[in-house]
Design an enzyme around this catalytic site. Structure first.
Site, short mmCIF file in Angstrom:
data_model
loop_
_atom_site.label_atom_id
_atom_site.label_comp_id
_atom_site.label_asym_id
_atom_site.label_seq_id
_atom_site.Cartn_x
_atom_site.Cartn_y
_atom_site.Cartn_z
N SER A 22 0.68 -1.46 -0.20
CA SER A 22 -0.30 0.36 0.06
C SER A 22 1.01 1.32 0.27
CB SER A 22 -0.78 -0.39 1.05
OG SER A 22 -2.41 -1.09 1.13
N LYS A 25 -0.13 3.44 -2.50
CA LYS A 25 -0.88 4.61 -2.72
C LYS A 25 -0.72 6.01 -2.07
CE LYS A 25 -5.20 1.17 -0.88
NZ LYS A 25 -3.50 0.23 -0.03
N SER A 82 -6.01 3.33 4.37
CA SER A 82 -4.96 2.69 3.48
C SER A 82 -6.70 1.58 2.32
CB SER A 82 -4.25 1.55 3.97
OG SER A 82 -3.01 1.34 2.27
#
Length: 452
Positions: A22, A25, A82
């Site tokens: 993640s 992101k 997230s």
């Protein structure tokens, strides 16, 4: 990495290509900030959730197919929780499809100098060829901090309203335990392990640390804290600030029908083929260059502030700074801040002196003046300090040294668990941006505080 200069102070296997999870992101959000900044989309745009976005596996916000939600809530969910469904929805809203968004992610990564990164999706779930390095992710983290400082506060929020519900930060432990920590992004998949890009600021020093492949949240956080400690130990107290170079905006790549743009007939009737063209969906509507303020009576205005203690030493230090202040041509001229009509009942704390001013010397009077202009919801942060007095003193010195843009703002000290934030509030966006640029020219670390 010393965030102020971009210098790497320590590295191990920094260029090994691994699964970023993640941490991806950060790029999704970076492009979202870019798209908002350039008018492709707004934070209040209602995004319709596709079945593809709604079907993403956890961590997720729990969005439903066909649901409409503002982009700002998707951004918050992706940054704090997230959420994979939120990240996919952001990509589809900006580029039409996740595949097209991934291509834009790769173009942007290349322009940022991320030489060993390749993206395949907007969320970071394991996919063949979706790889990055600790060095590249540190570079990206630095750009997130300095290219769009008005949004950076999102990454330090422990809880946030994501529209459908409140969500909590994925790494509250480090934010609470490490002094000065204020972001940026965690990541975990079975293939990647526990990843983290973290940033912390102490005084005027800011350090970024990145870890890939931790075995648990606790061991990852311990390693990051060790790296941050090493960074603060090695980072010089003063360093020439070199902001990262923001990539040139190239707009969105969408498939549009060129024949339809030039004809009233649909492409199916004209036989024309659809072509991929770059579409910049919004032009610059106004210049950010400020207008120079005319000086009618130099030296007749009263200096106002709210601190009486230690004022003489502060004034002397400001005068000494002003004597050696930079005069480079790239520092913008003063900004004129025209106040709106004051409401009835407001008592002025100080008034401008009359045109005919007697020559005898007068001692500076120091009081607070609040901004009464409407629509000013932006601010500037000039650091976090161990005591309220230290923060107030820095605010005073900064206000006296940079009256051109900070005149009329509200000096506000905000107490947090890791210190006292020194903020100037009540500014317009343009004024806050200009103030930050001028302060950075004086070697003062600062970032903008947005209304969100």
């Amino acid at each position: 990495m010393d965030a102020r200069s971009g210098k790497v102070m320590h590295s191990e296997n920094a260029d090994t290509r691994l699964h970023p999870a993640s941490l991806t992101k950060m790029m999704t959000l970076y492009i979202a900030f870019e798209a908002v900044q350039n008018g492709e989309i707004s934070m209040d745009t209602l995004v319709k959730i596709s079945s593809h976005a709604a079907s993403e596996p956890p961590s997720k916000l729990g969005l439903r197919t066909g649901q409409k939600i503002k982009l700002r809530y998707l951004v918050r969910a992706a940054a704090v929780k997230s959420a994979n469904d939120a990240a996919t929805a952001i990509g589809e809203a900006i580029e039409g499809s996740e595949a097209a968004f991934a291509r834009r992610m790769n173009r942007t990564a290349k322009s940022l100098g991320m030489t060993r990164t390749s993206f395949r999706n907007a969320h970071g779930l394991t996919e063949n060829g979706h790889l990055s390095t600790a060095r590249d992710m540190s570079i990206l983290g630095r750009h997130v901090i300095y290219d769009y400082p008005m949004y950076y506060n999102l990454f330090s929020r422990k809880t946030v309203d994501a529209g459908v519900r409140q969500v909590s930060h994925t790494n509250r432990r480090l934010l609470s335990a490490y002094r000065g920590a204020d972001g940026i992004k965690t990541g975990y998949t079975r293939a990647a392990g526990f990843n983290l890009v973290a940033s912390a600021e102490r005084g005027r020093e800011r350090v970024i640390a990145t870890v890939f492949g931790g075995r648990s949240t606790a061991t990852r956080n311990a390693k990051v804290a060790e790296l941050l400690d090493l960074g603060f130990k090695r980072a010089p107290t003063t360093v020439v600030f070199r902001a990262p170079r923001m990539p040139a905006y190239k707009g969105s790549m969408r498939r549009v029908n060129v024949a339809s743009l030039n004809s009233n007939e649909p492409a199916a009737q004209t036989g024309a083929r659809a072509k991929s063209v770059r579409v910049a969906s919004a032009a610059v509507r106004r210049s950010l260059r400020p207008q120079a303020r005319a000086v009618k009576d130099p030296g007749t205005a009263l200096i106002v502030a709210d601190m009486q203690d230690d004022i003489e030493s502060v004034l002397k230090s400001v005068q000494s700074v002003a004597a050696v202040a930079p005069t480079a041509s790239d520092i913008a001229p003063s900004v004129s801040i025209k106040p709106t009509l004051r409401p009835a009942g407001v008592t002025l704390a100080a008034a401008a002196a009359p045109r005919e001013v007697p020559t005898p010397a007068r001692k500076a009077e120091v009081v607070t003046r609040l901004s009464t202009s409407g629509g000013r919801h932006w601010g500037v942060n000039v650091g976090r300090y161990p005591s309220r007095f230290a923060a107030e003193k820095v605010l005073l010195k900064t206000a006296l040294a940079e009256t051109a843009t900070l005149d009329g703002s509200l000096r506000k000290v905000v107490k947090g668990k890791s210190g006292f934030d020194a903020n100037f509030m009540g500014l317009s966006r343009d004024t806050a941006e200009m103030a930050c640029k001028r302060l950075q020219a004086r070697q003062v670390t600062c970032f903008m505080i947005g209304p969100s």
